[in-house]
Write a protein that holds these residues in place. Structure first.
Motif, mmCIF file in Angstrom:
data_model
loop_
_atom_site.group_PDB
_atom_site.id
_atom_site.type_symbol
_atom_site.label_atom_id
_atom_site.label_comp_id
_atom_site.label_asym_id
_atom_site.label_seq_id
_atom_site.Cartn_x
_atom_site.Cartn_y
_atom_site.Cartn_z
ATOM 1 N N SER A 1 19.499 51.815 -3.512
ATOM 2 C CA SER A 1 19.671 53.151 -2.983
ATOM 3 C C SER A 1 19.110 54.192 -3.946
ATOM 4 O O SER A 1 18.533 53.863 -4.958
ATOM 5 C CB SER A 1 21.166 53.358 -2.764
ATOM 6 N N TRP B 1 16.989 61.362 4.189
ATOM 7 C CA TRP B 1 18.337 61.124 4.732
ATOM 8 C C TRP B 1 19.209 60.525 3.644
ATOM 9 O O TRP B 1 18.851 59.571 2.981
ATOM 10 C CB TRP B 1 18.282 60.216 5.970
ATOM 11 N N PHE C 1 23.583 59.999 3.052
ATOM 12 C CA PHE C 1 24.929 60.217 3.602
ATOM 13 C C PHE C 1 26.005 59.713 2.657
ATOM 14 O O PHE C 1 25.768 58.823 1.831
ATOM 15 C CB PHE C 1 25.050 59.537 4.988
ATOM 16 N N GLY D 1 26.713 53.354 8.414
ATOM 17 C CA GLY D 1 26.852 52.342 9.457
ATOM 18 C C GLY D 1 27.338 52.869 10.793
ATOM 19 O O GLY D 1 27.619 52.087 11.696
ATOM 20 N N GLY E 1 25.471 55.144 12.520
ATOM 21 C CA GLY E 1 24.307 55.665 13.233
ATOM 22 C C GLY E 1 24.017 57.133 12.943
ATOM 23 O O GLY E 1 23.138 57.732 13.570
ATOM 24 N N THR F 1 20.355 57.876 11.729
ATOM 25 C CA THR F 1 19.406 57.778 12.836
ATOM 26 C C THR F 1 19.507 59.007 13.736
ATOM 27 O O THR F 1 18.488 59.592 14.133
ATOM 28 C CB THR F 1 19.690 56.488 13.649
ATOM 29 N N ASN G 1 15.533 49.029 -0.364
ATOM 30 C CA ASN G 1 16.479 49.912 0.328
ATOM 31 C C ASN G 1 16.506 49.521 1.815
ATOM 32 O O ASN G 1 15.879 50.144 2.671
ATOM 33 C CB ASN G 1 16.096 51.384 0.143
ATOM 34 N N ARG H 1 13.573 51.737 13.048
ATOM 35 C CA ARG H 1 14.191 52.016 14.344
ATOM 36 C C ARG H 1 13.612 53.296 14.970
ATOM 37 O O ARG H 1 13.511 53.425 16.182
ATOM 38 C CB ARG H 1 15.702 52.138 14.197
HETATM 39 C C1 COA Z 1 20.060 55.041 4.168
HETATM 40 C C2 COA Z 1 21.304 55.740 4.754
HETATM 41 C C3 COA Z 1 20.997 57.227 4.894
HETATM 42 C C4 COA Z 1 21.601 55.146 6.129
HETATM 43 O O1 COA Z 1 22.683 55.908 6.691
HETATM 44 P P1 COA Z 1 23.535 55.365 7.941
HETATM 45 O O2 COA Z 1 24.174 56.546 8.590
HETATM 46 O O3 COA Z 1 24.398 54.252 7.505
HETATM 47 O O4 COA Z 1 22.371 54.826 8.857
HETATM 48 P P2 COA Z 1 22.517 54.237 10.333
HETATM 49 O O5 COA Z 1 23.947 53.891 10.609
HETATM 50 O O6 COA Z 1 21.821 55.164 11.260
HETATM 51 O O7 COA Z 1 21.662 52.900 10.252
HETATM 52 C C5 COA Z 1 21.787 52.048 9.137
HETATM 53 C C6 COA Z 1 21.273 50.681 9.539
HETATM 54 O O8 COA Z 1 21.002 49.927 8.377
HETATM 55 C C7 COA Z 1 21.747 48.715 8.438
HETATM 56 N N1 COA Z 1 22.110 48.381 7.064
HETATM 57 C C8 COA Z 1 22.915 49.072 6.240
HETATM 58 N N2 COA Z 1 23.004 48.441 5.060
HETATM 59 C C9 COA Z 1 22.255 47.337 5.164
HETATM 60 C C10 COA Z 1 21.955 46.278 4.286
HETATM 61 N N3 COA Z 1 22.425 46.234 3.032
HETATM 62 N N4 COA Z 1 21.136 45.292 4.717
HETATM 63 C C11 COA Z 1 20.634 45.323 5.973
HETATM 64 N N5 COA Z 1 20.866 46.302 6.847
HETATM 65 C C12 COA Z 1 21.675 47.303 6.450
HETATM 66 C C13 COA Z 1 22.939 49.025 9.278
HETATM 67 O O9 COA Z 1 23.517 47.855 9.810
HETATM 68 C C14 COA Z 1 22.291 49.909 10.351
HETATM 69 O O10 COA Z 1 21.579 49.141 11.289
HETATM 70 P P3 COA Z 1 22.235 48.731 12.709
HETATM 71 O O11 COA Z 1 22.644 50.025 13.366
HETATM 72 O O12 COA Z 1 21.108 48.024 13.397
HETATM 73 O O13 COA Z 1 23.409 47.880 12.388
HETATM 74 C C15 COA Z 1 22.552 55.540 3.855
HETATM 75 O O14 COA Z 1 22.695 54.174 3.587
HETATM 76 C C16 COA Z 1 22.463 56.297 2.532
HETATM 77 O O15 COA Z 1 22.833 57.476 2.453
HETATM 78 N N6 COA Z 1 21.991 55.640 1.479
HETATM 79 C C17 COA Z 1 21.908 56.287 0.162
HETATM 80 C C18 COA Z 1 20.783 57.306 0.123
HETATM 81 C C19 COA Z 1 19.440 56.707 0.449
HETATM 82 O O16 COA Z 1 19.128 55.596 0.039
HETATM 83 N N7 COA Z 1 18.640 57.467 1.196
HETATM 84 C C20 COA Z 1 17.321 57.065 1.607
HETATM 85 C C21 COA Z 1 16.304 57.328 0.583
HETATM 86 S S1 COA Z 1 14.691 56.759 1.188
#
Ligand code: COA
Length: 145
Positions: free
Chosen positions: A4, A61, A63, A69, A71, A74, A101, A110
């Motif tokens: 991350s 993005w 969070f 998890g 959505g 997205t 990541n 997606r």
């Molecule tokens: C990346 C991030 C924004 C995703 O936020 P989120 O609200 O959980 O995203 P969503 O729920 O829309 O989708 C996440 C998807 O990733 C999947 N996922 C999450 N962690 C996962 C992992 N370790 N391995 C595989 N898939 C994973 C989830 O299952 C979900 O997919 P699905 O809906 O098909 O099940 C969040 O994890 C975050 O804030 N991370 C830290 C900051 C970061 O890395 N930002 C991006 C910098 S490029």
């Protein structure tokens, strides 16, 4: 593994906030706070970031972990893309994602992002994904913006 983004120091956060404010003033876009409709709780941020180094506008993005998890990334990203390709008239938006990541890559794919090139950002290797205005419109079942 889910590689991350890291945390900022206070000094880094101050510089980042100054840069975000500057982008809003100079380019009319930047990062936005994301709040839960039901409670108004701030749960993350998403928006558009211009990279002078690459000549590209990137979507971001991030969070609060407790809300992963559901959505939300997205959902927020769809609104940001509609804004960027619509009101702002951008032709392409990128997403620079550090290797490993998985959650971020899942969100990008997606939304229709596809790999554009391998690059390096903030000193770490990343894959630069891209989405065009036309591909976004097609994926949303709309006519091109
Ligand atoms: C990346 C991030 C924004 C995703 O936020 P989120 O609200 O959980 O995203 P969503 O729920 O829309 O989708 C996440 C998807 O990733 C999947 N996922 C999450 N962690 C996962 C992992 N370790 N391995 C595989 N898939 C994973 C989830 O299952 C979900 O997919 P699905 O809906 O098909 O099940 C969040 O994890 C975050 O804030 N991370 C830290 C900051 C970061 O890395 N930002 C991006 C910098 S490029």
């Amino acid at each position: 593994m889910n590689q991350s983004v890291g945390a900022y120091t206070n000094e880094q956060a101050a510089v980042r906030l100054r840069d975000i404010r500057q982008q809003w003033v100079q380019r009319g876009h930047g990062l936005c706070a994301v709040e839960l409709n039901s409670t108004g709780e701030a749960i993350g941020r998403s928006g558009l970031n211009w990279w002078e180094t690459f000549g590209e506008t990137e979507i971001g993005w991030t969070f609060v972990r407790a809300h992963w998890g559901n959505g939300y990334a997205t959902e927020a990203a769809r609104a940001v893309l509609a804004w960027g390709f619509g009101a702002l008239g951008l032709g392409q938006i990128t997403a620079m994602i550090h290797h490993g990541n998985t959650a971020s890559t899942t969100v990008a794919r997606r939304l229709g992002f596809t790999p554009l090139r391998e690059d390096s950002v903030l000193g770490r290797p990343c894959t630069v994904y891209a989405l065009s205005s036309d591909d976004f419109a097609a994926s949303e079942g709309r006519t091109p913006l």
